[in-house]
Design an enzyme around this catalytic site. Structure first.
Site, PDB file in Angstrom:
ATOM      1  N   ARG A  16      44.936  -6.139   8.248  1.00  0.00           N
ATOM      2  CA  ARG A  16      45.604  -6.006   9.679  1.00  0.00           C
ATOM      3  C   ARG A  16      47.251  -5.673   9.569  1.00  0.00           C
ATOM      4  O   ARG A  16      47.951  -6.217  10.090  1.00  0.00           O
ATOM      5  CB  ARG A  16      45.488  -7.709  10.251  1.00  0.00           C
ATOM      6  CG  ARG A  16      44.225  -8.077  10.442  1.00  0.00           C
ATOM      7  CD  ARG A  16      44.383  -9.338  11.201  1.00  0.00           C
ATOM      8  NE  ARG A  16      44.715 -10.446  10.213  1.00  0.00           N
ATOM      9  CZ  ARG A  16      44.910 -11.787  10.384  1.00  0.00           C
ATOM     10  NH1 ARG A  16      45.278 -11.955  11.798  1.00  0.00           N
ATOM     11  NH2 ARG A  16      45.352 -12.684   9.648  1.00  0.00           N
ATOM     12  N   TRP A 570      30.244 -12.540  21.766  1.00  0.00           N
ATOM     13  CA  TRP A 570      31.544 -12.459  20.670  1.00  0.00           C
ATOM     14  C   TRP A 570      31.291 -12.735  19.339  1.00  0.00           C
ATOM     15  O   TRP A 570      32.113 -13.027  18.340  1.00  0.00           O
ATOM     16  CB  TRP A 570      32.597 -13.301  21.160  1.00  0.00           C
ATOM     17  CG  TRP A 570      33.346 -12.777  22.434  1.00  0.00           C
ATOM     18  CD1 TRP A 570      33.014 -11.329  22.921  1.00  0.00           C
ATOM     19  CD2 TRP A 570      34.434 -13.112  23.148  1.00  0.00           C
ATOM     20  NE1 TRP A 570      33.558 -11.315  24.086  1.00  0.00           N
ATOM     21  CE2 TRP A 570      34.736 -12.267  24.326  1.00  0.00           C
ATOM     22  CE3 TRP A 570      35.286 -14.290  23.176  1.00  0.00           C
ATOM     23  CZ2 TRP A 570      35.600 -12.265  25.026  1.00  0.00           C
ATOM     24  CZ3 TRP A 570      36.149 -14.494  24.090  1.00  0.00           C
ATOM     25  CH2 TRP A 570      36.440 -13.479  25.300  1.00  0.00           C
ATOM     26  N   ASP A 608      34.090 -22.060  29.046  1.00  0.00           N
ATOM     27  CA  ASP A 608      34.610 -20.477  29.386  1.00  0.00           C
ATOM     28  C   ASP A 608      33.160 -19.449  28.864  1.00  0.00           C
ATOM     29  O   ASP A 608      32.680 -19.564  28.253  1.00  0.00           O
ATOM     30  CB  ASP A 608      35.529 -20.252  28.342  1.00  0.00           C
ATOM     31  CG  ASP A 608      36.941 -20.700  28.554  1.00  0.00           C
ATOM     32  OD1 ASP A 608      36.906 -21.068  29.558  1.00  0.00           O
ATOM     33  OD2 ASP A 608      37.572 -20.989  27.797  1.00  0.00           O
ATOM     34  N   GLU A 614      30.315  -8.498  29.959  1.00  0.00           N
ATOM     35  CA  GLU A 614      30.353  -7.460  29.081  1.00  0.00           C
ATOM     36  C   GLU A 614      29.057  -7.308  28.078  1.00  0.00           C
ATOM     37  O   GLU A 614      28.609  -6.463  27.788  1.00  0.00           O
ATOM     38  CB  GLU A 614      31.608  -7.438  27.826  1.00  0.00           C
ATOM     39  CG  GLU A 614      31.304  -8.476  26.913  1.00  0.00           C
ATOM     40  CD  GLU A 614      32.487  -8.808  26.011  1.00  0.00           C
ATOM     41  OE1 GLU A 614      32.088  -8.972  24.789  1.00  0.00           O
ATOM     42  OE2 GLU A 614      33.415  -8.822  26.340  1.00  0.00           O
ATOM     43  N   HIS A 650      35.746 -19.713  33.118  1.00  0.00           N
ATOM     44  CA  HIS A 650      36.808 -18.939  33.100  1.00  0.00           C
ATOM     45  C   HIS A 650      36.114 -17.565  32.628  1.00  0.00           C
ATOM     46  O   HIS A 650      35.261 -17.484  31.740  1.00  0.00           O
ATOM     47  CB  HIS A 650      37.869 -19.139  32.186  1.00  0.00           C
ATOM     48  CG  HIS A 650      38.767 -18.184  31.976  1.00  0.00           C
ATOM     49  ND1 HIS A 650      39.699 -17.628  33.153  1.00  0.00           N
ATOM     50  CD2 HIS A 650      39.121 -17.295  31.077  1.00  0.00           C
ATOM     51  CE1 HIS A 650      40.652 -16.779  32.720  1.00  0.00           C
ATOM     52  NE2 HIS A 650      40.244 -16.457  31.202  1.00  0.00           N
ATOM     53  N   GLU A 674      40.922 -13.154  35.984  1.00  0.00           N
ATOM     54  CA  GLU A 674      42.003 -12.344  36.152  1.00  0.00           C
ATOM     55  C   GLU A 674      42.188 -11.599  37.110  1.00  0.00           C
ATOM     56  O   GLU A 674      41.194 -10.795  37.776  1.00  0.00           O
ATOM     57  CB  GLU A 674      41.643 -11.357  34.731  1.00  0.00           C
ATOM     58  CG  GLU A 674      43.203 -10.289  34.587  1.00  0.00           C
ATOM     59  CD  GLU A 674      43.143  -9.343  35.490  1.00  0.00           C
ATOM     60  OE1 GLU A 674      44.288  -8.999  36.180  1.00  0.00           O
ATOM     61  OE2 GLU A 674      42.046  -8.792  35.792  1.00  0.00           O
ATOM     62  N   HIS A 703      48.894 -11.313  28.836  1.00  0.00           N
ATOM     63  CA  HIS A 703      48.844 -10.178  27.817  1.00  0.00           C
ATOM     64  C   HIS A 703      50.068  -9.402  27.697  1.00  0.00           C
ATOM     65  O   HIS A 703      50.191  -8.573  27.138  1.00  0.00           O
ATOM     66  CB  HIS A 703      47.453  -9.244  27.882  1.00  0.00           C
ATOM     67  CG  HIS A 703      46.351 -10.186  27.748  1.00  0.00           C
ATOM     68  ND1 HIS A 703      45.675 -10.821  28.796  1.00  0.00           N
ATOM     69  CD2 HIS A 703      45.418 -10.245  26.521  1.00  0.00           C
ATOM     70  CE1 HIS A 703      44.400 -11.622  28.308  1.00  0.00           C
ATOM     71  NE2 HIS A 703      44.429 -11.105  26.959  1.00  0.00           N
TER      72      HIS A 703
END
EC number: 2.1.1.14
Length: 765
Positions: A16, A570, A608, A614, A650, A674, A703
């Site tokens: 990273r 995810w 959530d 997606e 959410h 959002e 963000h």
């Protein structure tokens, strides 16, 4: 001879390096030159990692986002930053995150914080891109200096460079017309700039350019189909060879169009569109290259190399040198190197393949095709052993879990009473004011929290001391929230490393890497769990932490869970059964946790589903099948509770206007979304659809380091109030706060609470 190439490589670095270099630069702790040096080192290392290939991608590296890179290369800067002075990289980061570095902004009062560019998901992945902005007056001007510098450097390294560009039609498709003008009308202005770009690449001696048009795997109306024809006929006289690349799905009705475009080669995602290979082969002109994506670029399972060779050999016999092979898509979506994983269970590790290993698999396939299987007999034997081991492993299949999933009935997904009855009971129990304030769940993951977690994992801190450290952090978060005056509190999630990994670690059927990081956006990296087997919850996962937090306050405390669809989307998901089957198993596990929280006295539970949108297939005609099992899975997880228990969910950074009816079908009491970066545009869905339940439109863009003012929050809530009755509105950030600093959070939430008080006082929306 078959040709090997790659569509893109992970840019964050095996350790990273990009993440830490970016955050150091943004914090003013390192110079621009030092950041550029890290970027150059990563590029060189990644080129060398791929040097075994015949063609190596160049231009796939980015300091933040490849779509934003394309916007800057095309001179398409938002008007709000066009007059800013200073280095181009500062403007780049202002668009990406609202500001550049602390030092830059302190010395440039005219060029400080701005509204960050809107961010949304890259097709159906968990990668976020910065949405290009257009108006009818948008113009384009080329600046390819960064790409050309990379090409020159790659040549010095002896790399056969294949530059990668987002195609002109996909670029327009990805963007948003801020004045509701026709994006396609800009194509006439855009194509000469692309032609100029290709001329500059030709002048650098570039032979092949990969032009990414993943829009080809979506449903295109005749205007967009014509745009593709127009674009590539305009570009066909350029002096470089174009490899047109599609990925993430099937071409279907666009297959004939794709084969007729005047390009030198075409890449097909043969993982998702294998059935289209032969039809495409039959339509392809005899002079064109066919590139097949035969290694899964989005998942981490070993490829069954013998099976691929059985299928691929006849195609190679037909095409000969016109056959190229590659991963299905960019390897941006998988971790860098499996060899770093020394603590992963050896059996499970033997089933996996990360980016570098996928390139090894590709090389084995090419050698077998070019020289015969005997040349790679050892590699093929080892691969077959791993494939057989996974199929036969008893750790993968749990008969009890499969039986429970088979016994799911529709009643499991139904609340006891309709929302109108539930909300009255909940209002009496919770006694919340109008415009109740809350947060989405997490609070800053400080250096102290990360240090304690690291020490605990390394055995330097025993379990009792670790729990004490986390309880101290939870107590701090509760005190801060009470001081701020929030109405519904959260425990802050200090004990959680990640909203999916934390739960996966406590479920049977999951495995975890140490260094399996994948870029989500900018410097934000996630480490997706590996869902390898049937899912079971052995014990409660969150109850003890939430009970402790609730004991510290008389205000309502939300229990925080991750929903089954997000857990699925995810994770790196097993590919040996339908995704729906795994999702139902996850739903039953989360349901058990929900019921245990309710039994422990928790009256607000947030589940959530940030990744619901997606997971949609890229074609609308296939949506309903996905939505049926995804919404069912959520309802199974959430709806076993009593009327008095308030269920929240959410969703973040997803365009979901077109699935609003399905979201309403989740029947949550409160949904938070959002809306800050999109300036409440996501609420347009409520103009035509009367959403029946409560909603919290996120008014603080977490963000970005920018602090929303009280007036800004009020204005956003007024826009929301034009569509949603005030009595059904909540006031909250648009996502969790784990990546922010406490000083930012405190100031932003102070403004948020004050805005809610102002709205209550005026009762004006």
């Amino acid at each position: 001879m078959v040709t090997t190439h790659n569509l893109g490589f992970p840019r964050i670095g095996a350790k990273r390096e990009l993440k830490f270099a970016l955050e150091s630069y943004w914090n003013g702790q390192s110079s621009r030159e030092e950041l550029e040096m890290v970027g150059a080192q990563l590029c060189q290392r990644h080129w060398q990692n791929q040097s075994k290939l015949d063609w190596v991608p160049v231009g796939d590296y980015s300091f933040y986002d490849h779509v934003l890179d394309m916007s800057f290369m095309l001179g398409n800067l938002p008007e709000r930053v066009q007059s800013f002075h200073g280095n181009a990289l500062d403007n780049y980061f202002r668009v990406a995150r609202g500001r550049s570095t602390q030092t830059t902004e302190e010395h440039s009062a005219c060029c400080s914080s701005v509204q960050a560019g809107e961010m949304t998901k890259w097709f159906d992945t968990n990668y976020h891109y910065i949405v290009p902005e257009f108006t009818a007056k948008t113009t384009f001007s080329l600046d390819a200096s960064r790409l050309i510098a990379q090409i020159i450097e790659a040549k010095k390294q002896g790399i056969k460079a294949k530059p990668i560009l987002i195609g002109p039609v996909t670029y327009l498709w990805l963007g948003k017309a801020k004045d509701n003008s026709n994006k396609l009308a800009l194509l006439e202005k855009l194509l000469p700039v692309y032609a100029e770009l290709l001329d500059q690449l030709a002048a650098q001696g570039v032979e092949w350019v990969q032009m990414d048009e993943p829009v080809l795997v979506t449903e295109l109306d005749p205007d967009w189909q014509h745009a593709l024809t127009l674009a590539y006929h305009h570009l066909k006289t350029n002096r470089v060879k174009l490899l047109l690349a599609s990925y993430f799905g099937q071409l279907q009705e666009n297959l004939h169009l794709a084969t007729t475009l005047p390009v030198a080669g075409f890449h097909l995602d043969a993982i998702n569109a294998r059935d289209e290979v032969i039809p495409l082969l039959n339509l392809l002109s005899s002079y064109k290259v066919l590139s097949l994506g035969v290694i899964n670029g989005r998942n981490i399972w070993k490829t069954d190399l013998n099976a691929v060779l059985d299928w691929l050999k006849p195609i190679h016999d037909t095409l000969g040198h016109r056959l190229w092979i590659a991963p299905s898509c960019s390897l941006l979506h998988v971790p860098v190197d499996l060899d770093s994983e020394q603590k992963l269970d050896p059996e499970i590790r033997s089933w996996l393949s990360f980016a570098l290993q996928k390139l090894d698999e590709l090389k084995v396939l090419a050698t077998a095709l070019n020289e015969g299987r005997e040349a790679v007999k050892t590699e093929l034997t080892a691969n077959q052993t791993a494939i057989t081991s996974r199929r036969a492993s008893q750790r993968v299949n749990n008969p009890a879990v499969k039986a429970a999933a088979a016994n799911i009935t529709p009643e499991l997904g139904k609340r006891k009473s309709p929302y109108a009855i539930r909300t009255t009971k909940q209002a009496v129990l919770l006694d919340l004011p109008i415009y109740p304030t809350t947060t989405i769940g997490s609070f800053p993951q400080t250096a102290e929290i990360r240090r304690a977690r690291s020490q605990f994992k390394n055995g330097e801190l025993d379990e009792a001391d670790y729990k004490a450290a986390m309880c101290a952090e939870i107590a701090y978060a509760v005190r801060e929230q009470e001081a701020l005056g929030l109405d519904v509190l959260v425990h802050g999630e200090a004990e959680r490393n990640d909203m999916v990994e934390y739960f996966g670690e406590q479920l049977e059927g999951y495995a975890f890497s140490q260094f399996g990081w994948v870029q989500s956006y900018g410097s934000r990296c996630v480490k997706p769990p590996i869902l390898f087997g049937d899912i079971r919850r052995p014990k409660a996962m969150t109850v003890e932490w939430i009970q402790y937090a609730q004991s510290l306050t008389h205000k309502p405390m939300k229990g925080m869970l991750t929903g089954p669809v997000t857990m699925l989307n995810w994770s790196f998901v097993r590919d040996d059964q339908p995704r729906s089957a795994s999702c139902y198993q996850l739903a039953l596990a989360i349901r058990d946790e929900v019921l245990d929280l309710e039994k422990a006295g928790v009256r607000i539970i947030q589940i959530d589903e940030a990744a619901l949108r997606e997971g949609l297939p890229l074609r609308k005609k296939e949506w309903q099948q996905y939505l049926n099992w995804a919404i069912d899975s959520f309802r199974i997880a959430a709806n076993g509770v009593s009327d008095e228990t308030q269920i929240h969910t959410h969703m973040c950074y997803s365009e979901f206007n077109d699935i609003i009816a399905s979201i309403a079908g989740m029947d949550t009491d409160v949904i938070t979304i959002e809306t800050s970066r999109s300036d409440m545009e996501l609420l347009d869905a409520f103009d035509s659809f009367k959403y029946p339940n409560e909603i919290g439109p996120g008014v603080y863009d977490i963000h970005s380091p920018n602090i929303p003012t009280e007036s800004h929050i009020i204005n956003l809530m007024k826009k929301a109030g034009e569509r949603i009755p005030a009595k059904r509105l909540w006031v909250n950030p648009d996502c969790g706060l784990k990546t922010r600093k406490w000083e930012e959070v405190t100031q932003a939430l102070t403004n948020l609470v004050n805005a809610a008080k102002n709205l209550r006082a005026t009762k004006s929306i």
